[in-house]
Design an enzyme around this catalytic site. Structure first.
Site, PDB file in Angstrom:
ATOM      1  N   GLY A  47      44.601  41.779  41.562  1.00 18.15           N
ATOM      2  CA  GLY A  47      45.008  41.981  40.219  1.00 18.15           C
ATOM      3  C   GLY A  47      44.712  43.253  39.608  1.00 18.15           C
ATOM      4  O   GLY A  47      44.033  43.287  38.634  1.00 18.15           O
ATOM      5  N   SER A  77      35.906  35.053  31.389  1.00 21.12           N
ATOM      6  CA  SER A  77      36.601  34.995  29.996  1.00 21.12           C
ATOM      7  C   SER A  77      35.551  34.264  29.074  1.00 21.12           C
ATOM      8  O   SER A  77      35.095  33.567  29.257  1.00 21.12           O
ATOM      9  CB  SER A  77      37.911  34.198  29.785  1.00 21.12           C
ATOM     10  N   TYR A  98      42.950  26.668  30.652  1.00 20.84           N
ATOM     11  CA  TYR A  98      42.567  28.240  30.821  1.00 20.84           C
ATOM     12  C   TYR A  98      41.016  28.416  31.055  1.00 20.84           C
ATOM     13  O   TYR A  98      40.393  29.135  31.868  1.00 20.84           O
ATOM     14  CB  TYR A  98      43.134  29.384  29.927  1.00 20.84           C
TER      15      TYR A  98
END
Length: 248
Positions: free
Chosen positions: A13, A137, A150
């Site tokens: 990524g 996150s 998520y």
């Protein structure tokens, strides 16, 4: 000698945003870098931005077949590596009553399943003293509406950081996580293609952040490189880079 001279790095990524910024810093310090991405446009952009010194590879972070092919290519190109930065991830904001099985599976496949198997399959190529950095996150510790799947997938990844650190410590491989808050990357515009909606979301998020601004990809990159090369007595940890949102 340049700061990262001789270091060999894989960034899953790495064709935009935080991954791309990290790749640029590493290349500027003399490292050899391989980055992955999915979209052809993103791959071409990253190659242009990073120059011919970088290896830019098409690879789907959700696919175990692609991960196997990536391992083979990394072994051919680098033989061994010093840093694996698993940065691929994406959010599909969805309220509880609209979450489908497909959305649930997508969030876990990209944000936890893919990263787990990337570490499993690339760890045998890592040098002693090497490092793994995972991107978690702020959503894994904050109850953010619309981010149930998520946030849960990133919380699973946070748990993996601890367990993988415990399993790899005997091989002198450290595993840590960087936890971004709102970062000024193209993802916000991708998630909210309506510019007015994106602007409203941005303003609302800035109001929640103690430092009253978005972070930059370069600030994340500096944290990643700290965990990778300077935090030599740290493993299993998560470093928040979120303007104080998760802490204050």
């Amino acid at each position: 000698m340049e700061r990262y001279q001789g270091k060999k790095v894989v960034i899953i990524g790495g064709t935009s945003g935080m991954g791309l910024a990290t790749a640029k810093m590493l290349l500027g310090g003399g490292a050899r870098v391989l980055v992955t991405g999915r979209s052809q446009a993103g791959l071409e952009w990253a190659q242009k931005e990073l120059g011919e010194g970088a290896l830019v590879v098409s690879s789907d972070a959700r696919s175990l077949t692609d991960i196997d092919a990536l391992v083979a290519q990394v072994k051919t190109e680098f033989d061994t590596i010093d840093l694996l930065f698993v940065n691929a991830g994406f959010s599909i904001p969805t309220p509880l009553d609209s979450v489908t099985e497909a959305i649930y599976d997508e969030m876990f496949n990209l944000n936890s399943k893919g990263p787990f198997f990337a570490v499993q399959k690339l760890a045998p190529l890592m040098n002693r003293g090497g490092a793994v950095v995972l991107t978690t996150s702020v959503a894994n510790v904050k109850g953010l509406p619309g981010q149930a799947t998520y946030g849960a997938a990133k919380a699973a990844l946070r748990s993996f950081a601890r367990t993988l650190a415990a399993e790899l410590v005997t091989r002198e491989i450290r595993v840590n996580a960087v936890s971004p808050g709102p970062i000024d990357t193209p993802i916000l515009d991708k998630v909210f293609p309506d510019k007015n909606v994106a602007a409203q979301v941005r303003e609302k998020m800035i109001g929640m952040i103690p430092m009253r601004r978005f972070g930059t990809s370069e600030e994340i990159a500096k944290a990643v490189l700290f965990l990778a090369f300077d935090a030599t007595f740290t493993t299993g940890a998560e470093l928040p880079v979120d303007g104080g949102w998760s802490q204050l």
